[in-house]
Design a protein around this motif. Structure first.
Motif, PDB file in Angstrom:
ATOM      1  N   SER A  95       0.832  -1.210   0.000  1.00  0.00           N
ATOM      2  CA  SER A  95       0.000   0.000   0.000  1.00  0.00           C
ATOM      3  C   SER A  95       0.867   1.262   0.000  1.00  0.00           C
ATOM      4  O   SER A  95       0.582   2.216  -0.747  1.00  0.00           O
ATOM      5  CB  SER A  95      -0.915  -0.027   1.216  1.00  0.00           C
ATOM      6  N   ASP A  96       1.910   1.248   0.817  1.00  0.00           N
ATOM      7  CA  ASP A  96       2.830   2.395   0.869  1.00  0.00           C
ATOM      8  C   ASP A  96       3.512   2.599  -0.489  1.00  0.00           C
ATOM      9  O   ASP A  96       3.649   3.732  -0.974  1.00  0.00           O
ATOM     10  CB  ASP A  96       3.885   2.211   1.962  1.00  0.00           C
ATOM     11  N   ARG A  97       3.951   1.481  -1.089  1.00  0.00           N
ATOM     12  CA  ARG A  97       4.599   1.553  -2.402  1.00  0.00           C
ATOM     13  C   ARG A  97       3.628   2.121  -3.435  1.00  0.00           C
ATOM     14  O   ARG A  97       4.003   2.963  -4.263  1.00  0.00           O
ATOM     15  CB  ARG A  97       5.093   0.179  -2.822  1.00  0.00           C
ATOM     16  N   PHE A  98       2.378   1.657  -3.382  1.00  0.00           N
ATOM     17  CA  PHE A  98       1.371   2.158  -4.321  1.00  0.00           C
ATOM     18  C   PHE A  98       1.181   3.665  -4.145  1.00  0.00           C
ATOM     19  O   PHE A  98       1.104   4.402  -5.131  1.00  0.00           O
ATOM     20  CB  PHE A  98       0.039   1.425  -4.121  1.00  0.00           C
ATOM     21  N   GLU A  99       1.106   4.133  -2.888  1.00  0.00           N
ATOM     22  CA  GLU A  99       0.929   5.559  -2.624  1.00  0.00           C
ATOM     23  C   GLU A  99       2.080   6.383  -3.211  1.00  0.00           C
ATOM     24  O   GLU A  99       1.865   7.467  -3.745  1.00  0.00           O
ATOM     25  CB  GLU A  99       0.814   5.831  -1.112  1.00  0.00           C
ATOM     26  N   ARG A 100       3.292   5.860  -3.097  1.00  0.00           N
ATOM     27  CA  ARG A 100       4.454   6.570  -3.640  1.00  0.00           C
ATOM     28  C   ARG A 100       4.457   6.578  -5.171  1.00  0.00           C
ATOM     29  O   ARG A 100       4.818   7.574  -5.799  1.00  0.00           O
ATOM     30  CB  ARG A 100       5.761   5.910  -3.159  1.00  0.00           C
ATOM     31  N   GLU A 101       4.072   5.440  -5.764  1.00  0.00           N
ATOM     32  CA  GLU A 101       4.170   5.283  -7.212  1.00  0.00           C
ATOM     33  C   GLU A 101       2.924   5.730  -7.971  1.00  0.00           C
ATOM     34  O   GLU A 101       2.981   5.892  -9.194  1.00  0.00           O
ATOM     35  CB  GLU A 101       4.479   3.822  -7.564  1.00  0.00           C
ATOM     36  N   ALA A 102       1.816   5.907  -7.274  1.00  0.00           N
ATOM     37  CA  ALA A 102       0.544   6.230  -7.938  1.00  0.00           C
ATOM     38  C   ALA A 102       0.635   7.426  -8.883  1.00  0.00           C
ATOM     39  O   ALA A 102       0.085   7.362  -9.997  1.00  0.00           O
ATOM     40  CB  ALA A 102      -0.557   6.442  -6.903  1.00  0.00           C
ATOM     41  N   PRO A 103       1.305   8.513  -8.509  1.00  0.00           N
ATOM     42  CA  PRO A 103       1.349   9.659  -9.431  1.00  0.00           C
ATOM     43  C   PRO A 103       2.043   9.353 -10.764  1.00  0.00           C
ATOM     44  O   PRO A 103       1.752   9.993 -11.775  1.00  0.00           O
ATOM     45  CB  PRO A 103       2.141  10.722  -8.655  1.00  0.00           C
ATOM     46  N   THR A 104       2.925   8.373 -10.793  1.00  0.00           N
ATOM     47  CA  THR A 104       3.664   8.076 -12.023  1.00  0.00           C
ATOM     48  C   THR A 104       3.006   6.976 -12.850  1.00  0.00           C
ATOM     49  O   THR A 104       3.447   6.700 -13.968  1.00  0.00           O
ATOM     50  CB  THR A 104       5.108   7.656 -11.699  1.00  0.00           C
ATOM     51  N   LEU A 105       1.973   6.327 -12.305  1.00  0.00           N
ATOM     52  CA  LEU A 105       1.315   5.226 -13.026  1.00  0.00           C
ATOM     53  C   LEU A 105       0.239   5.762 -13.967  1.00  0.00           C
ATOM     54  O   LEU A 105      -0.370   6.798 -13.717  1.00  0.00           O
ATOM     55  CB  LEU A 105       0.666   4.252 -12.027  1.00  0.00           C
ATOM     56  N   SER A 106      -0.002   4.982 -15.022  1.00  0.00           N
ATOM     57  CA  SER A 106      -1.107   5.327 -15.917  1.00  0.00           C
ATOM     58  C   SER A 106      -2.412   4.996 -15.191  1.00  0.00           C
ATOM     59  O   SER A 106      -2.428   4.270 -14.184  1.00  0.00           O
ATOM     60  CB  SER A 106      -1.004   4.530 -17.223  1.00  0.00           C
ATOM     61  N   ASP A 107      -3.518   5.503 -15.703  1.00  0.00           N
ATOM     62  CA  ASP A 107      -4.829   5.254 -15.068  1.00  0.00           C
ATOM     63  C   ASP A 107      -5.126   3.760 -14.975  1.00  0.00           C
ATOM     64  O   ASP A 107      -5.598   3.277 -13.938  1.00  0.00           O
ATOM     65  CB  ASP A 107      -5.937   5.957 -15.852  1.00  0.00           C
ATOM     66  N   SER A 108      -4.882   3.017 -16.033  1.00  0.00           N
ATOM     67  CA  SER A 108      -5.189   1.580 -16.014  1.00  0.00           C
ATOM     68  C   SER A 108      -4.291   0.846 -15.015  1.00  0.00           C
ATOM     69  O   SER A 108      -4.746  -0.050 -14.300  1.00  0.00           O
ATOM     70  CB  SER A 108      -5.068   0.977 -17.412  1.00  0.00           C
ATOM     71  N   GLN A 109      -3.002   1.211 -14.958  1.00  0.00           N
ATOM     72  CA  GLN A 109      -2.099   0.583 -13.989  1.00  0.00           C
ATOM     73  C   GLN A 109      -2.537   0.909 -12.554  1.00  0.00           C
ATOM     74  O   GLN A 109      -2.525   0.048 -11.678  1.00  0.00           O
ATOM     75  CB  GLN A 109      -0.658   1.069 -14.195  1.00  0.00           C
ATOM     76  N   ARG A 110      -2.909   2.151 -12.331  1.00  0.00           N
ATOM     77  CA  ARG A 110      -3.348   2.579 -11.003  1.00  0.00           C
ATOM     78  C   ARG A 110      -4.595   1.813 -10.584  1.00  0.00           C
ATOM     79  O   ARG A 110      -4.694   1.322  -9.459  1.00  0.00           O
ATOM     80  CB  ARG A 110      -3.605   4.093 -11.007  1.00  0.00           C
ATOM     81  N   GLN A 111      -5.575   1.679 -11.472  1.00  0.00           N
ATOM     82  CA  GLN A 111      -6.820   0.954 -11.156  1.00  0.00           C
ATOM     83  C   GLN A 111      -6.541  -0.527 -10.897  1.00  0.00           C
ATOM     84  O   GLN A 111      -7.103  -1.118  -9.980  1.00  0.00           O
ATOM     85  CB  GLN A 111      -7.831   1.130 -12.294  1.00  0.00           C
ATOM     86  N   THR A 112      -5.665  -1.106 -11.705  1.00  0.00           N
ATOM     87  CA  THR A 112      -5.317  -2.523 -11.524  1.00  0.00           C
ATOM     88  C   THR A 112      -4.670  -2.743 -10.163  1.00  0.00           C
ATOM     89  O   THR A 112      -5.045  -3.664  -9.430  1.00  0.00           O
ATOM     90  CB  THR A 112      -4.365  -2.994 -12.648  1.00  0.00           C
ATOM     91  N   ARG A 113      -3.700  -1.912  -9.825  1.00  0.00           N
ATOM     92  CA  ARG A 113      -3.020  -2.053  -8.530  1.00  0.00           C
ATOM     93  C   ARG A 113      -3.979  -1.779  -7.374  1.00  0.00           C
ATOM     94  O   ARG A 113      -3.904  -2.450  -6.340  1.00  0.00           O
ATOM     95  CB  ARG A 113      -1.805  -1.114  -8.443  1.00  0.00           C
ATOM     96  N   GLN A 114      -4.879  -0.823  -7.530  1.00  0.00           N
ATOM     97  CA  GLN A 114      -5.879  -0.540  -6.485  1.00  0.00           C
ATOM     98  C   GLN A 114      -6.764  -1.762  -6.263  1.00  0.00           C
ATOM     99  O   GLN A 114      -7.028  -2.148  -5.118  1.00  0.00           O
ATOM    100  CB  GLN A 114      -6.751   0.655  -6.880  1.00  0.00           C
TER     101      GLN A 114
END
Length: 171
Positions: free
Chosen positions: A75-94
């Motif tokens: 979750s912490d990693r996702f929070e750090r990387e979320a701004p650099t991810l594409s929308d589809s990558q962000r939704q998939t990881r969420q």
């Protein structure tokens, strides 16, 4: 004059009633008290049951702690990387994180239910054994009543030490 004789008679009856010992005192009733909470903390069978439960559930608890830490790290990693991810990558990881959290919560609930169930079983066994010992102490020492809960109890009536000693020595 009648009134005065009547008052004297009532006074005489009242003083006679007060001077007579109560019926219960003549029977020499023996009362004892057992502090159940203390017994469950200090008696060897209760300690053994606690140790048994800790051994039985420690592996699962460690696994859950590890899974919880992994989920937090992800979750912490996702929070750090979320701004650099594409929308589809962000939704998939969420979605993955939500699913991992749901699975973690389910496993945590199952663990807690299993632990509570086993605690109840072990506690009931200890209490059954303790009640048998209390009964044996009561019969051996001629107690009429043994209480396990009271708002106040005089310490001289407390037989918890005797019960703990008997529980510890009973096999």
């Amino acid at each position: 004059m009648k009134l005065t004789l009547r008052c004297v008679a009532v006074a005489a009856l009242a003083s006679a009633a007060l001077a007579a010992p109560p019926a219960m005192a003549q029977d020499n009733v023996r009362i004892g008290f057992v502090n159940t909470d203390r017994m469950l903390r200090e008696a060897a069978p209760a300690k053994a049951a606690q140790t048994k439960l800790e051994q039985e559930f420690s592996r699962r608890e460690k696994e859950l702690d590890t899974a919880g830490e992994a989920l937090k790290t992800a979750s912490d990693r996702f929070e750090r990387e979320a701004p650099t991810l594409s929308d589809s990558q962000r939704q998939t990881r969420q979605r993955q994180l939500v699913e991992q959290d749901r699975e973690f919560q389910r496993r945590r609930r199952e663990f807690q239910e299993d632990l509570n169930s086993r605690k109840s079983e072990e506690l009931q066994q200890v209490l059954d054994r303790a009640n048998r010992v209390v009964r044996q102490v009561a019969e051996a020492e001629k107690y009429d009543v043994i209480l396990q809960e009271a708002v106040y109890i005089n310490p001289r009536l407390d037989i918890t030490d005797k019960v703990i000693k008997a529980l510890n020595s009973a096999k």
